[in-house]
Design a protein around this motif. Sequence first.
Motif, PDB file in Angstrom:
ATOM      1  N   HIS A 261      29.371   1.360  36.844  1.00  0.00           N
ATOM      2  CA  HIS A 261      28.530   1.001  37.983  1.00  0.00           C
ATOM      3  C   HIS A 261      28.370   2.212  38.895  1.00  0.00           C
ATOM      4  O   HIS A 261      29.333   2.938  39.153  1.00  0.00           O
ATOM      5  N   ASP A 330      24.763  -8.704  47.747  1.00  0.00           N
ATOM      6  CA  ASP A 330      26.062  -9.242  47.350  1.00  0.00           C
ATOM      7  C   ASP A 330      25.924 -10.273  46.221  1.00  0.00           C
ATOM      8  O   ASP A 330      26.560 -11.318  46.241  1.00  0.00           O
ATOM      9  N   ARG A 332      26.329 -10.430  42.195  1.00  0.00           N
ATOM     10  CA  ARG A 332      26.774  -9.703  41.011  1.00  0.00           C
ATOM     11  C   ARG A 332      26.065 -10.129  39.734  1.00  0.00           C
ATOM     12  O   ARG A 332      26.337  -9.580  38.669  1.00  0.00           O
ATOM     13  N   ARG A 337      22.475  -4.453  42.808  1.00  0.00           N
ATOM     14  CA  ARG A 337      23.203  -5.198  43.831  1.00  0.00           C
ATOM     15  C   ARG A 337      23.311  -4.366  45.103  1.00  0.00           C
ATOM     16  O   ARG A 337      23.555  -3.155  45.042  1.00  0.00           O
ATOM     17  N   ARG A 351      24.041  -1.574  38.168  1.00  0.00           N
ATOM     18  CA  ARG A 351      25.071  -2.153  37.308  1.00  0.00           C
ATOM     19  C   ARG A 351      24.721  -2.033  35.814  1.00  0.00           C
ATOM     20  O   ARG A 351      25.406  -2.607  34.975  1.00  0.00           O
TER      21      ARG A 351
END
Length: 451
Positions: A261, A330, A332, A337, A351
Amino acid sequence: MADWIQSIPEAARAYIEGRRLDEIECIIADIAGVARGKAMPASKFARQQNYFLPNSIFLQTITGEWADNPSGLFTEPDMILRPDYGTTSAAPWTADVTLQVIHDAFDQAGNPIPTAPRNVLRRVIELYKARGWTPIVAPEMEFFLVARNIDPNQPIIPPMGRSGRRAAGKQAYSMSAVDEYGKVIDDIYDFAEAQGFEIDGILQEGGAGQVEINLAHGDPIALADEIFFFKRLIREAALRHDCFATFMAKPIEGEPGSAMHIHHSVVDTETGQNIFSSADGGETEAFFHFIAGMQNHLPAAVALLAPYVNSYRRYVPDFAAPINLEWGRDNRTTGLRVPISGPEARRVENRLAGMDCNPYLGLAASLACGYLGLVEATMPRAECTGDAYMSETDLPYNLGDALDLLDEDKALQEVLRPEFCRVYDSVKRNEYKEFLQVISPWEREHLLLNV
C-alpha cells in the motif's frame, strides 16, 4: 580513512567503526527489483570512480531468459555505474564486514539510462518539482514467512512457530501470532538498526505467517531504496531461522495476498504546505484531481503494480484486496482510500500495488498517475460510501490485458518514458508467454479425463 567514507550515512560509519572493512557490494535494481552488480575488496572500491555493467541486465526476465531488445540491437554496451554514497548501508548478515552501495546508471555520454528503474522514479519526481511540488510517500510492506520449500511442485505452507504449531491465518493484529516467529522479527529489527532504517511498526496481517511493516513517510527515492534493501534483509533474517520470506503476491491458496500500500501526499515546495488541504483545512481541487488521475490512469499502471501472472490472484473480493478504483474516506474496500488524518497529513492511499512489484517502478507508476491528474485537472467519480466489492471491476484480469492497457495510455508512457515502457513490455510479454507454456495441476486434475 578513505575520503568516500566521509560521504556515507552515520549508521554505515558506525557499523564499520573500529573494524576492518572487507568488501563493498556495488548494486543496482533490475526490472524485477533484483539486486545486480558486483562485489569487490574495499581497497579497490576506494580507488575507482566508476563501475561497469552491460545494459542487457534490464532485458533479463525473472526466469533468467533474455527478452527481445525493442531497438533491434543486442550488442550489450557497458553502462557507467556511479555510486550514490548516501545509500551506503551495512550488510550485517555477512561473515565479513561488508557495505552495500546503490549505484545510478548512465550511458557513455553521461545521460541517465532511461530503462534503469531508479532513473524512472527520479524522472517522475523531477516532473513534480518542475511544477513546484514535492511528492511524499509512505509505503506499507506485507510479506509471508513460510516453511522452507525446495520443490516448486509442492504447495507453500506456513512456518512452524515456537509453540511447535504452524502459523495460523485469520489472526490479524494478534500479538501472540507475531510472537510465534519473534526471533525472525528480532533479527529484522537488528538488521534494520544496523542499516539505519526506521520501522514505523510491525504487525500480524490476516494470512498465516503474514507480516506487515510500515515505514515512516518521506522522499520517494529514499523509501524505494529502503524497500529494495528491506526485501533482502528480511529474506536473510528468515533464513537464519529455517524459513523463507516471500514477497510473492499470493503464495498460499485460500489466504490473502501481500500488498505494498502506498500513501501519497504532495506539498508546495516553496511553502511546505500540503496541496491537498486549503487554509481552512478543507479538501482542495488538487486533492480531487489527484484521485481522478489515479482512476483514469491506474488501469494502465497495473502492469507495473502487478507485474507477474501470480499478481492477479490478489484481485478477488473479500480477500482484503481491491477489485476496482472506487475511492472513499476510511473505506478499506475501495482501491483508493483516504485515511483519517488532520489537514496537514491529508493523503491518498493506493491499495492496488502488490509487494512483488519493483519498489522504484511501483512508486513511479503510482505517482505518475497522480501527477497526470493534477496536470489534467479532471474530477473523480463520486465517493463510494458502501462496500466497493459490490461494484464492477476496473482492473485487468491478467498480465497480458494489463500490458495492452499500458500500451494504450500514451500520457502515462510519456511520463515514464517510452523507451522504458517498450523494454518493460518486452520483458513482461516474454515472461507471460513462458508461463502460458506451463501446464498447472488444476488443468491436469480437471481436464485430463473430463473433457
